[in-house]
Design a protein around this motif. Structure first.
Motif, mmCIF file in Angstrom:
data_model
loop_
_atom_site.group_PDB
_atom_site.id
_atom_site.type_symbol
_atom_site.label_atom_id
_atom_site.label_comp_id
_atom_site.label_asym_id
_atom_site.label_seq_id
_atom_site.Cartn_x
_atom_site.Cartn_y
_atom_site.Cartn_z
ATOM 1 N N LEU A 46 0.825 -1.215 0.000
ATOM 2 C CA LEU A 46 0.000 0.000 0.000
ATOM 3 C C LEU A 46 0.862 1.269 0.000
ATOM 4 N N ILE A 47 1.845 1.279 0.866
ATOM 5 C CA ILE A 47 2.691 2.461 1.059
ATOM 6 C C ILE A 47 3.404 2.901 -0.232
ATOM 7 N N PHE A 48 3.697 1.910 -1.107
ATOM 8 C CA PHE A 48 4.421 2.262 -2.345
ATOM 9 C C PHE A 48 3.490 2.687 -3.477
ATOM 10 N N LYS A 49 2.197 2.438 -3.299
ATOM 11 C CA LYS A 49 1.254 2.751 -4.387
ATOM 12 C C LYS A 49 0.770 4.192 -4.345
ATOM 13 N N TYR A 50 0.895 4.830 -3.176
ATOM 14 C CA TYR A 50 0.371 6.199 -3.027
ATOM 15 C C TYR A 50 1.448 7.127 -2.476
ATOM 16 N N ASP A 51 1.307 8.396 -2.819
ATOM 17 C CA ASP A 51 2.258 9.383 -2.284
ATOM 18 C C ASP A 51 1.901 9.758 -0.856
ATOM 19 N N LYS A 52 0.617 9.708 -0.557
ATOM 20 C CA LYS A 52 0.170 10.035 0.790
ATOM 21 C C LYS A 52 -1.071 9.204 1.115
ATOM 22 N N ILE A 53 -1.134 8.689 2.351
ATOM 23 C CA ILE A 53 -2.309 7.904 2.731
ATOM 24 C C ILE A 53 -2.837 8.454 4.053
ATOM 25 N N TYR A 54 -4.098 8.899 4.031
ATOM 26 C CA TYR A 54 -4.726 9.406 5.253
ATOM 27 C C TYR A 54 -5.788 8.396 5.713
ATOM 28 N N GLY A 55 -5.893 8.210 7.014
ATOM 29 C CA GLY A 55 -6.965 7.378 7.564
ATOM 30 C C GLY A 55 -7.718 8.171 8.614
ATOM 31 N N ALA A 56 -9.051 8.183 8.533
ATOM 32 C CA ALA A 56 -9.846 8.922 9.515
ATOM 33 C C ALA A 56 -10.772 7.964 10.245
#
Ligand code: SF4
Length: 303
Positions: A46-56
């Motif tokens: 997951l971490i390599f597929k996106y530049d930024k990941i937010y979770g709420a």
């Protein structure tokens, strides 16, 4: 940039923070993907597929999932997490991207934050402050939608609430005050403005069964309010915190007999006694509640 937004709660309620983050990033030309926590945890790398990941996350009880997401490099926030970050001003005050959840007919937002009450079971005081203060005008997050869902914790405690009620009335939209109007702060003036609103639903709270001022205020409201349909007058009833079963049932029956629709909120539901979760099922499932008038009968029927 490629941005992933993870809605940890994934209830039938959109996450306002994610809608604001989406609007802010889209305005910069970023590409947004919304996903559930379950989906995020199934994704490889997951971490390599996106530049930024937010979770709420708004609700508590998701600790395990949150830990797993944190290990994946997700930037977490919300009442349901241990983080108390606040959004930068330009994100907090942006028009939410309702299209993130495919919503076109409803606007969601806060006009005020904070609450002076400091109820011991509630996080609002420590999170937003022991004072109710104005944070926005309705035009900040409403652009003509047919429905408005107001999320304020204690609108009537704000010194500017009359002006804000006027703004709500002027929209002509159907209003749902979702988080509980403080019945003890109802006055002739604010009731007359509430009477000008097109009401979808009003929510009150009767948390402390020994607080007689709530009873008097609700009784008076029922007399002077233009709302005749009891289904639009919902009252949250806190249980499994400081009340006995008799006090819970007393409030439920009183509310029903006086033209309100009770809705049981169970504190620490995970560890609540079975009798309480049973009572919650009886009260909150209106198909049952409208037919089986006494809890004892429901209890006996389901054994
Ligand atoms: S009145 Fe409502 S919002 Fe305010 S502290 Fe009590 S429960 Fe929380």
């Amino acid at each position: 940039m490629k941005i992933a937004l993870i809605d940890v709660d994934s209830h039938n309620f959109p996450n306002l923070v994610l809608m604001k983050l989406s609007a802010w990033h889209k305005a910069r030309g970023d590409e947004i993907t919304l996903m559930s926590a379950e989906k995020a945890l199934q994704e490889e790398n997951l971490i390599f597929k996106y530049d930024k990941i937010y979770g709420a996350c708004v609700f508590s009880g998701n600790e395990e999932v949150l830990r797993a997401l944190e290990l994946c490099g997700v930037h977490l926030g919300g009442t349901g997490t241990r983080y108390r970050e606040i959004l930068p001003y330009e994100v907090e005050h942006i028009m939410p991207d309702y299209s993130l959840y495919g919503i076109s007919d409803t606007a969601y937002g806060f006009l005020t934050r904070g609450c002076p009450r400091g109820c011991s079971f509630c996080v609002v005081g420590s999170k937003e402050g022991r004072k109710s203060y104005k944070v926005a005008d309705i035009s900040e997050w409403w652009r003509g939608q047919e429905n408005i869902k107001l999320l304020d914790p204690n609108l009537l405690a704000c010194s500017e609430h009359l002006e804000l009620l006027r703004q709500l009335a002027e929209t002509g939209a159907y209003i749902d005050i979702t988080q509980g109007l403080d019945a003890r702060l109802l006055t002739e003036k604010n009731i007359s403005l509430i009477n000008e609103l097109k009401i979808k639903a009003l929510h009150f709270a009767w948390d402390n069964p020994r607080d007689k001022s709530v009873v008097a205020a609700l009784k008076n409201f029922r007399k002077v309010s233009k709302i005749k349909n009891h289904r639009k007058l919902i009252v949250y009833v806190l249980c499994n915190y400081w009340s006995s079963r008799e006090e819970d049932l007393y409030r439920v029956y009183w509310l029903r007999d006086n033209g309100f629709d009770p809705y049981l909120m169970v504190y620490d539901k995970k560890n609540a006694p079975k009798a309480i979760t049973k009572m919650q099922r009886w009260v909150n499932n209106k198909r049952i509640f409208n037919v089986v008038k006494r809890f004892e009968d429901y209890d006996t029927r389901i054994g």
